[in-house]
Enzyme design. Sequence first.
Site, short mmCIF file in Angstrom:
data_model
loop_
_atom_site.label_atom_id
_atom_site.label_comp_id
_atom_site.label_asym_id
_atom_site.label_seq_id
_atom_site.Cartn_x
_atom_site.Cartn_y
_atom_site.Cartn_z
N GLY A 58 11.03 -2.46 -7.36
CA GLY A 58 10.79 -3.53 -8.31
C GLY A 58 11.70 -4.72 -8.03
O GLY A 58 12.71 -4.59 -7.35
N CYS A 85 13.83 2.92 -3.93
CA CYS A 85 14.42 1.58 -3.99
C CYS A 85 14.87 1.25 -5.42
O CYS A 85 15.81 1.87 -5.90
CB CYS A 85 13.46 0.55 -3.41
SG CYS A 85 14.36 -0.90 -2.84
N TYR A 86 14.18 0.34 -6.10
CA TYR A 86 14.60 0.04 -7.48
C TYR A 86 14.66 1.33 -8.30
O TYR A 86 15.58 1.55 -9.08
CB TYR A 86 13.61 -0.93 -8.14
CG TYR A 86 14.05 -1.39 -9.51
CD1 TYR A 86 14.93 -2.45 -9.64
CD2 TYR A 86 13.60 -0.75 -10.66
CE1 TYR A 86 15.35 -2.88 -10.89
CE2 TYR A 86 14.01 -1.17 -11.91
CZ TYR A 86 14.88 -2.24 -12.03
OH TYR A 86 15.30 -2.65 -13.27
N HIS A 173 11.84 2.53 1.77
CA HIS A 173 10.45 2.66 1.31
C HIS A 173 9.66 3.62 2.20
O HIS A 173 9.11 3.20 3.22
CB HIS A 173 9.76 1.29 1.31
CG HIS A 173 10.28 0.37 0.26
ND1 HIS A 173 9.82 0.39 -1.04
CD2 HIS A 173 11.24 -0.57 0.29
CE1 HIS A 173 10.46 -0.52 -1.75
NE2 HIS A 173 11.34 -1.11 -0.97
N GLU A 175 6.87 4.78 1.66
CA GLU A 175 5.42 4.58 1.50
C GLU A 175 4.84 3.58 2.49
O GLU A 175 3.63 3.55 2.69
CB GLU A 175 5.10 4.13 0.06
CG GLU A 175 5.58 2.74 -0.34
CD GLU A 175 7.03 2.68 -0.83
OE1 GLU A 175 7.81 3.57 -0.46
OE2 GLU A 175 7.37 1.74 -1.56
N SER A 227 -25.64 -3.86 -6.31
CA SER A 227 -25.50 -5.07 -5.49
C SER A 227 -25.73 -4.73 -4.02
O SER A 227 -25.90 -5.61 -3.20
CB SER A 227 -24.10 -5.65 -5.65
OG SER A 227 -23.16 -4.81 -5.00
N GLY A 228 -25.71 -3.44 -3.72
CA GLY A 228 -25.83 -3.05 -2.34
C GLY A 228 -24.46 -2.92 -1.70
O GLY A 228 -24.31 -2.41 -0.61
N VAL A 230 -20.51 -1.45 -1.43
CA VAL A 230 -20.07 -0.07 -1.33
C VAL A 230 -19.87 0.56 -2.72
O VAL A 230 -20.39 1.65 -3.00
CB VAL A 230 -18.75 0.01 -0.54
CG1 VAL A 230 -18.26 1.45 -0.48
CG2 VAL A 230 -18.94 -0.52 0.87
N ASP A 231 -19.14 -0.12 -3.60
CA ASP A 231 -18.79 0.49 -4.87
C ASP A 231 -20.01 0.79 -5.74
O ASP A 231 -20.16 1.90 -6.25
CB ASP A 231 -17.80 -0.40 -5.65
CG ASP A 231 -16.56 -0.71 -4.83
OD1 ASP A 231 -16.28 0.06 -3.89
OD2 ASP A 231 -15.87 -1.70 -5.14
N SER A 232 -20.87 -0.21 -5.89
CA SER A 232 -22.02 0.03 -6.78
C SER A 232 -22.95 1.07 -6.15
O SER A 232 -23.57 1.86 -6.86
CB SER A 232 -22.74 -1.26 -7.13
OG SER A 232 -23.41 -1.81 -6.02
N SER A 233 -23.02 1.11 -4.82
CA SER A 233 -23.88 2.12 -4.17
C SER A 233 -23.38 3.53 -4.44
O SER A 233 -24.15 4.42 -4.78
CB SER A 233 -23.93 1.90 -2.66
OG SER A 233 -24.45 0.64 -2.36
N LYS A 374 -10.26 2.24 -2.58
CA LYS A 374 -11.41 1.85 -1.76
C LYS A 374 -11.72 2.87 -0.66
O LYS A 374 -12.87 3.25 -0.45
CB LYS A 374 -11.12 0.50 -1.10
CG LYS A 374 -12.32 -0.12 -0.43
CD LYS A 374 -13.19 -0.75 -1.48
CE LYS A 374 -14.41 -1.42 -0.90
NZ LYS A 374 -15.16 -2.12 -1.97
N1 GLN Z 1 15.47 -5.58 -6.68
C1 GLN Z 1 16.19 -4.48 -6.09
C2 GLN Z 1 17.05 -4.94 -4.93
O1 GLN Z 1 16.98 -6.06 -4.52
C3 GLN Z 1 15.20 -3.44 -5.61
C4 GLN Z 1 14.34 -3.93 -4.47
C5 GLN Z 1 13.14 -3.06 -4.24
O2 GLN Z 1 12.79 -2.20 -5.03
N2 GLN Z 1 12.44 -3.32 -3.13
O3 GLN Z 1 17.84 -4.19 -4.42
#
Ligand code: GLN
Length: 518
Positions: A58, A85-86, A173, A175, A227-228, A230-233, A374
């Site tokens: 965050g 992270c945050y 991170h 992710e 609509s044709g 992906v989602d509506s299909s 998606k």
């Molecule tokens: N804002 C916090 C920082 O600057 C966390 C950053 C983040 O979650 N990417 O350290």
Amino acid sequence: MSDFTHEKLLVIDFGGQYNQLVARRVRECHVYCEIYSYRTPIEQIRQMNPKGIILTGGPDSVYAEGAATCSPELFELGVPVLGLCYGAQLMMQVLGGEVTRAPEREYGKTEVLIDKPSSPLYTGIDSPTVCWMSHNDYIARAAEGFEITAHTRNCPVASAENPAKQLYAIQFHPEVLHTEHGFEMLQHFVLDVCGCSGDWRMDDFADRTIAALKNKIGDGKVLCALSGGVDSSVAAVLLSKAVGKNLTCVFVDHGLLRKNEGDLVEGVFGDNGIYDLNFIRVNAQERFYIKLAGVDEPERKRKIIGEEFIRVFEEEAKKIGRVDYLVQGTIYPDVVESGLGGESVTIKSHHNVGGLPDYVDFKEIIEPLRDLFKDEVRALGLHLGIPEKLIMRQPFPGPGLGIRIIGDITAEKVHMVQEADAIFREEMERAGINKEASQYYAALTNMRSVGVMGDERTYDYAIALRSVNTVDFMTADVTEIPYDVLKTVMTRIINEVEHVNRVFYDITSKPPATIEME
Ligand code: GLN
């Protein structure tokens, strides 16, 4: 369909940029998860009975006044918690550690040295390992009961854990793909620490959803605007499997589709198609062209197309008579972006999320894809047997070619851009670069210029080709299409499409340009 009894993880959103990515990665572990704002009351979290909780990154600083926070009880639920992270900084701060401004901020790929190779998160991962960092603050001192499991050159606590309480904090991170072994780390948390079985599968989702829809709708009548896309299909096919002929799909051909697209949709969903449903194709091309005549302002065109679409749909709906349910192809990112799911600022206000259209009388809206991303919708579509041609198509805007013709729209211009676009797509496929480009199309600039063809002076239109590579569609690079491919496309367009005498390739990235032209 939120009546899952399935094991579930919660992603608590602190406004980080990668929040949806966190949820996707969990789903990639075949575990169902949902994103909730950090404002969600702890009681509600408890009632959802999650197998694990992930706190996202965050923008705030945990020590700043008014910073996003969480209840200390979150760490006492007896449920494993992973802070990213945050989320990691917050976990430490709430539990008595110390977070301060880092003497040196870290951004980008960073070498992480693992201090505790036996940490469950690092099973099978060698030190050092490259991870993605993006922080200004850092954990100066871990909370009591925590052991430091990794550090970097500038960051004494790159990760820490309290195994007895099943609490894990990671400064980087996992992710994002830049973190080399990030997915494995998340997988270790989700499967090993949380003990999820990882049995969330699309076929399972399809069966459950179809059964739930059958149950809910009984012999009610269902209407779907197809609509044709992906989602509506995919939504339509789920419904057809649940209620068969009690589903009516109305497909409005507004005359701004790609070449042969209307027939492709009809071929799949129509009377000779592969599904059991009522299919109505409305050929409303003329109506749209008349309404659009002489209009050249993009927003105005959009509005006319949207309004006319609803009008046509409404007329058809009235002919059908009774409608109990209306189907919409809303997907999870729509829900999150509308501010209904996670924390991230309301990016788009989709009229189709939450608000009820008032153009037909019905009991309820059904959004069977509301929980899916998606790529999951695509996987589901393929599982349901929808032809790959339809499922793997590129994004196509609602107003269709209406916003790929700069300036006013006429039937003749639509024809030109359809033909040029079809040629461009054919040649991209032939050259084998169609899968590498994220989105490509031909547009009609409203520019006319002088040319010469067969010794005769021409005063004709210019086609612009556009092709971009992007992951998130927020920024985009131009595809480096080999010159000979561009030349072939140009030659074919000039030879085969009447009233075109020039072809341009748009080499502008996003920003400053957008992906579409209007
Ligand atoms: N804002 C916090 C920082 O600057 C966390 C950053 C983040 O979650 N990417 O350290």
